[in-house]
Design an enzyme around this catalytic site. Structure first.
Site, PDB file in Angstrom:
ATOM      1  NE  ARG A  24      81.264  28.926  34.174  1.00 55.10           N
ATOM      2  CZ  ARG A  24      81.466  29.427  35.384  1.00 55.10           C
ATOM      3  NH1 ARG A  24      81.902  30.664  35.532  1.00 55.10           N
ATOM      4  NH2 ARG A  24      81.223  28.715  36.460  1.00 55.10           N
ATOM      5  CG  ASN A  42      77.852  30.055  33.960  1.00 53.53           C
ATOM      6  OD1 ASN A  42      78.100  29.372  32.967  1.00 53.53           O
ATOM      7  ND2 ASN A  42      77.968  29.583  35.185  1.00 53.53           N
TER       8      ASN A  42
END
Length: 95
Positions: A24, A42
């Protein structure tokens, strides 16, 4: 000059070993380099959802980066969906 017609919203679901490996953070860095706004989140099942808005060409470059072998972790598959931008996004956040 980028017109509204050239703006796009990319939603990509990245499958594989992409959690707990800096994916990320890496995605956020690539998106900001490209001038995109959005998020990387997520999801259950070892997936990350990436939402990015901005010039279509920049979104396409982000999608290429998500599919490249240079990502952290191990990407098995990237599913994509294109739509009209909704707006209201500022910066790029990790969730």
């Amino acid at each position: 000059m980028v017109t509204d017609a050239q703006q796009a919203r990319l939603t990509a679901w990245v499958h594989g070993r992409v959690q707990g490996v800096g994916f990320r953070w890496w995605t956020r860095a690539r998106a900001l380099e490209l001038g995109l706004a959005g998020s990387a989140t997520n999801l259950p099942g070892n997936r990350v959802e990436v939402v990015a808005e901005g010039p279509r060409e920049s979104c396409e470059r982000l999608l290429e980066a998500l599919r490249s072998p240079d990502t952290p972790g191990d990407v098995d598959h990237v599913a994509e969906q294109w739509s009209e931008p909704k707006g209201g996004l500022t910066g790029f956040v990790e969730r």
